[in-house]
Design a protein around this motif. Structure first.
Motif, PDB file in Angstrom:
ATOM      1  N   ALA A   1       0.814  -1.212   0.000  1.00 12.81           N
ATOM      2  CA  ALA A   1       0.000   0.000   0.000  1.00 12.81           C
ATOM      3  C   ALA A   1       0.850   1.265   0.000  1.00 12.81           C
ATOM      4  CB  ALA A   1      -0.922   0.012   1.223  1.00 12.81           C
ATOM      5  N   THR A   2       2.056   1.174   0.537  1.00 15.64           N
ATOM      6  CA  THR A   2       2.920   2.349   0.638  1.00 15.64           C
ATOM      7  C   THR A   2       4.328   2.008   0.172  1.00 15.64           C
ATOM      8  OG1 THR A   2       3.497   1.851   2.933  1.00 15.64           O
ATOM      9  CG2 THR A   2       1.605   3.302   2.561  1.00 15.64           C
ATOM     10  N   LEU A   3       5.118   3.059   0.017  1.00 16.76           N
ATOM     11  CA  LEU A   3       6.520   2.917  -0.360  1.00 16.76           C
ATOM     12  C   LEU A   3       7.294   3.923   0.483  1.00 16.76           C
ATOM     13  CD1 LEU A   3       8.319   1.391  -2.423  1.00 16.76           C
ATOM     14  CD2 LEU A   3       8.049   3.354  -3.940  1.00 16.76           C
ATOM     15  N   THR A   4       8.283   3.470   1.226  1.00 20.20           N
ATOM     16  CA  THR A   4       9.005   4.348   2.145  1.00 20.20           C
ATOM     17  C   THR A   4      10.484   4.405   1.781  1.00 20.20           C
ATOM     18  OG1 THR A   4       9.629   2.662   3.771  1.00 20.20           O
ATOM     19  CG2 THR A   4       7.394   3.574   3.922  1.00 20.20           C
ATOM     20  N   ASP A   5      11.251   5.179   2.568  1.00 21.12           N
ATOM     21  CA  ASP A   5      12.687   5.271   2.322  1.00 21.12           C
ATOM     22  C   ASP A   5      13.452   4.151   3.025  1.00 21.12           C
ATOM     23  OD1 ASP A   5      12.442   6.082   4.920  1.00 21.12           O
ATOM     24  OD2 ASP A   5      13.463   8.009   4.674  1.00 21.12           O
ATOM     25  N   LYS A   6      12.722   3.146   3.507  1.00 21.45           N
ATOM     26  CA  LYS A   6      13.336   1.938   4.053  1.00 21.45           C
ATOM     27  C   LYS A   6      12.960   0.748   3.172  1.00 21.45           C
ATOM     28  CE  LYS A   6      14.919   4.129   7.641  1.00 21.45           C
ATOM     29  NZ  LYS A   6      16.375   4.438   7.746  1.00 21.45           N
ATOM     30  N   PRO A   7      13.866  -0.217   2.989  1.00 20.59           N
ATOM     31  CA  PRO A   7      13.543  -1.387   2.164  1.00 20.59           C
ATOM     32  C   PRO A   7      12.338  -2.150   2.708  1.00 20.59           C
ATOM     33  CG  PRO A   7      15.899  -1.287   2.620  1.00 20.59           C
ATOM     34  CD  PRO A   7      15.252  -0.270   3.503  1.00 20.59           C
ATOM     35  N   LEU A   8      11.447  -2.536   1.804  1.00 17.03           N
ATOM     36  CA  LEU A   8      10.238  -3.267   2.175  1.00 17.03           C
ATOM     37  C   LEU A   8      10.170  -4.551   1.350  1.00 17.03           C
ATOM     38  CD1 LEU A   8       7.441  -3.308   3.638  1.00 17.03           C
ATOM     39  CD2 LEU A   8       6.523  -2.137   1.619  1.00 17.03           C
ATOM     40  N   ARG A   9      10.035  -5.687   2.016  1.00 13.26           N
ATOM     41  CA  ARG A   9       9.940  -6.972   1.313  1.00 13.26           C
ATOM     42  C   ARG A   9       8.546  -7.132   0.730  1.00 13.26           C
ATOM     43  NH1 ARG A   9       8.264 -12.188   2.337  1.00 13.26           N
ATOM     44  NH2 ARG A   9       9.569 -13.874   1.480  1.00 13.26           N
ATOM     45  N   VAL A  10       8.465  -7.387  -0.589  1.00  6.45           N
ATOM     46  CA  VAL A  10       7.170  -7.528  -1.268  1.00  6.45           C
ATOM     47  C   VAL A  10       6.967  -8.913  -1.864  1.00  6.45           C
ATOM     48  CG1 VAL A  10       6.836  -5.075  -1.761  1.00  6.45           C
ATOM     49  CG2 VAL A  10       8.178  -6.488  -3.348  1.00  6.45           C
ATOM     50  N   ALA A  11       8.020  -9.686  -1.999  1.00  7.52           N
ATOM     51  CA  ALA A  11       7.926 -11.054  -2.526  1.00  7.52           C
ATOM     52  C   ALA A  11       9.201 -11.779  -2.128  1.00  7.52           C
ATOM     53  CB  ALA A  11       7.759 -11.043  -4.050  1.00  7.52           C
ATOM     54  N   GLU A  12       9.231 -13.078  -2.373  1.00  6.56           N
ATOM     55  CA  GLU A  12      10.410 -13.864  -2.033  1.00  6.56           C
ATOM     56  C   GLU A  12      11.642 -13.298  -2.743  1.00  6.56           C
ATOM     57  OE1 GLU A  12      12.669 -16.585  -0.118  1.00  6.56           O
ATOM     58  OE2 GLU A  12      10.515 -16.324   0.162  1.00  6.56           O
ATOM     59  N   GLY A  13      12.593 -12.835  -1.956  1.00  6.15           N
ATOM     60  CA  GLY A  13      13.831 -12.317  -2.520  1.00  6.15           C
ATOM     61  C   GLY A  13      13.738 -10.930  -3.132  1.00  6.15           C
ATOM     62  N   LEU A  14      12.594 -10.242  -2.992  1.00  8.10           N
ATOM     63  CA  LEU A  14      12.404  -8.949  -3.649  1.00  8.10           C
ATOM     64  C   LEU A  14      12.036  -7.863  -2.641  1.00  8.10           C
ATOM     65  CD1 LEU A  14      12.264  -7.282  -6.253  1.00  8.10           C
ATOM     66  CD2 LEU A  14       9.872  -7.973  -6.479  1.00  8.10           C
ATOM     67  N   PHE A  15      12.776  -6.762  -2.687  1.00  9.94           N
ATOM     68  CA  PHE A  15      12.561  -5.623  -1.808  1.00  9.94           C
ATOM     69  C   PHE A  15      12.422  -4.356  -2.650  1.00  9.94           C
ATOM     70  CE2 PHE A  15      14.628  -8.893   0.529  1.00  9.94           C
ATOM     71  CZ  PHE A  15      14.191  -8.789   1.850  1.00  9.94           C
ATOM     72  N   VAL A  16      11.642  -3.404  -2.152  1.00  6.57           N
ATOM     73  CA  VAL A  16      11.473  -2.125  -2.843  1.00  6.57           C
ATOM     74  C   VAL A  16      11.750  -0.985  -1.876  1.00  6.57           C
ATOM     75  CG1 VAL A  16       9.826  -3.000  -4.542  1.00  6.57           C
ATOM     76  CG2 VAL A  16       8.977  -2.099  -2.363  1.00  6.57           C
ATOM     77  N   GLN A  17      12.156   0.161  -2.428  1.00  6.92           N
ATOM     78  CA  GLN A  17      12.495   1.309  -1.593  1.00  6.92           C
ATOM     79  C   GLN A  17      12.422   2.588  -2.427  1.00  6.92           C
ATOM     80  OE1 GLN A  17      16.449   1.090   0.041  1.00  6.92           O
ATOM     81  NE2 GLN A  17      16.206   2.898   1.317  1.00  6.92           N
ATOM     82  N   ARG A  18      11.914   3.663  -1.817  1.00  3.26           N
ATOM     83  CA  ARG A  18      11.987   4.979  -2.447  1.00  3.26           C
ATOM     84  C   ARG A  18      13.259   5.663  -1.961  1.00  3.26           C
ATOM     85  NH1 ARG A  18       7.432   7.459  -0.816  1.00  3.26           N
ATOM     86  NH2 ARG A  18       6.321   7.286  -2.787  1.00  3.26           N
ATOM     87  N   LEU A  19      14.008   6.238  -2.897  1.00  2.00           N
ATOM     88  CA  LEU A  19      15.212   6.980  -2.545  1.00  2.00           C
ATOM     89  C   LEU A  19      14.851   8.447  -2.328  1.00  2.00           C
ATOM     90  CD1 LEU A  19      17.809   5.412  -5.003  1.00  2.00           C
ATOM     91  CD2 LEU A  19      17.180   4.685  -2.687  1.00  2.00           C
ATOM     92  N   PHE A  20      15.187   8.958  -1.147  1.00  2.00           N
ATOM     93  CA  PHE A  20      14.847  10.315  -0.747  1.00  2.00           C
ATOM     94  C   PHE A  20      16.160  11.032  -0.462  1.00  2.00           C
ATOM     95  CE2 PHE A  20      13.140  13.163   2.761  1.00  2.00           C
ATOM     96  CZ  PHE A  20      12.482  14.023   1.885  1.00  2.00           C
ATOM     97  N   ALA A  21      16.451  12.103  -1.217  1.00  2.00           N
ATOM     98  CA  ALA A  21      17.774  12.719  -1.194  1.00  2.00           C
ATOM     99  C   ALA A  21      18.263  13.089   0.209  1.00  2.00           C
ATOM    100  CB  ALA A  21      17.806  13.932  -2.124  1.00  2.00           C
ATOM    101  N   PRO A  22      17.483  13.791   1.051  1.00  2.00           N
ATOM    102  CA  PRO A  22      17.997  14.139   2.383  1.00  2.00           C
ATOM    103  C   PRO A  22      18.417  12.914   3.205  1.00  2.00           C
ATOM    104  CG  PRO A  22      16.051  15.440   1.878  1.00  2.00           C
ATOM    105  CD  PRO A  22      16.159  14.409   0.799  1.00  2.00           C
ATOM    106  N   THR A  23      17.633  11.836   3.103  1.00  2.00           N
ATOM    107  CA  THR A  23      17.993  10.609   3.827  1.00  2.00           C
ATOM    108  C   THR A  23      19.285  10.019   3.280  1.00  2.00           C
ATOM    109  OG1 THR A  23      15.662  10.141   4.250  1.00  2.00           O
ATOM    110  CG2 THR A  23      17.205   8.311   4.502  1.00  2.00           C
TER     111      THR A  23
END
Length: 319
Positions: free
Chosen positions: A70-92
């Motif tokens: 439902a969301t996408l954050t600046d921390k890695p989030l596991r969405v499937a086996e072996g697969l992670f997603v993350q939004r890159l945020f410049a200040p972080t």
């Protein structure tokens, strides 16, 4: 054999080859399905046993949505086996880089959260772009948590600028930690065995010609090899016959709409063949993906899209 006179074969070997890379940069103009292709690549590489991070510079949650989050954050989030997603945020990303250099997350926060320092940082040209690219690069080559990082980078117009920042740093800034980082990053961008770009476009000749120009610029100005050009949204080019149906039949009307869609598909294939014959496209592998009228907003849809992707060989006869 494709209707445009080109031989076709499964795109599976393309994903197999990408799975051996460490860093895959996906780019294309806005609205061509760049994030969709990045998500699809992430799923395919994870299915081949790699632990994959798909990192996006996008400002919305589309990458998360199509992979079931439902969301996408600046921390890695596991969405499937072996697969992670993350939004890159410049200040972080800048703060994390500071922690690496200063060897202390607490000191980094004190420095980079300071309002005066933050104002100075915003005045440095290219720093945000360098931090975003650097974060993705760090996870691919130095972080140790992932086998492959798929970087859903900026759109075509901004990609060359972002990838050119390391070289710009090397040519303009005095030796120091930033220069050492840029030097190592540039070396990895030029490593044809570990880094590659995937460029995404729609089946129209002139936009694809622009991708050719981008591919040449990436090779010459950045040293980045192009693994594949993905032509997204190819319409079908055949429909059932209308024999035995009367003009007033509802089925006839539906078939006419299919015929109209097939005419679009036929024109797209002619455009694709003309582009392949007239350009330098033969230097890159070309993968076509079908148009999905129900979209590609789920893991199942993305896997189906990859399954129906095909490599198009050079046209036998120019159109």
């Amino acid at each position: 054999m494709d209707a445009a006179g080109s031989a076709t074969r499964s795109a599976r070997p393309v994903f197999d080859a990408l799975a051996s890379r460490r860093f895959v940069v996906v780019s294309g103009k806005g609205g061509v399905g760049r994030t969709t292709v990045a998500a699809m690549c992430g799923l395919e590489l994870a299915a081949r046993g790699a632990k994959v991070l798909v990192a996006t510079t996008g400002h919305d949650d589309r990458l998360g949505w199509m992979l079931g989050s439902a969301t996408l954050t600046d921390k890695p989030l596991r969405v499937a086996e072996g697969l992670f997603v993350q939004r890159l945020f410049a200040p972080t990303c800048i703060r994390e880089y500071g922690a690496l250099v200063l060897r202390s997350a607490r000191v980094s926060s004190l420095v980079f959260d300071n309002r005066i320092v933050a104002r100075l940082m915003r005045a440095i040209p290219g720093l945000d772009d360098f931090s975003l690219l650097g974060k993705a690069w760090h996870e691919a080559f130095r972080g140790g948590d992932y086998d492959v990082v798929v970087f859903d980078g900026p759109a075509t117009g901004h990609l060359l600028y972002t990838l050119g920042v390391p070289r710009a740093i090397l040519s303009t800034i005095a030796p120091g930690p930033l220069v050492r980082e840029a030097e190592l990053m540039q070396r990895h961008l030029e490593d044809t065995e570990r880094t590659a770009a995937v460029l995404v476009g729609l089946p129209e000749r002139w936009p694809l010609t622009e991708l050719d120009e981008l591919g040449v610029a990436l090779r010459q100005q950045v040293g980045l090899p192009v693994a594949a050009v993905v032509v997204n949204g190819l319409w079908p080019h055949a429909c059932p016959g209308q024999q035995g149906l009367h003009a007033g039949d509802a089925a006839a009307a539906a078939l006419q709409r299919l015929a109209d869609a097939a005419a679009v598909g036929a024109r797209q294939r002619q455009e694709l063949a003309a582009w392949r014959a007239a350009s330098g496209a033969s230097r890159s592998t070309v993968v076509t993906l079908p148009w999905r009228f129900d979209g590609a907003g789920s893991i199942a849809a993305l896997r189906s899209l990859a399954e129906h992707g095909v490599v198009v060989d050079q046209p036998e006869v120019a159109t």
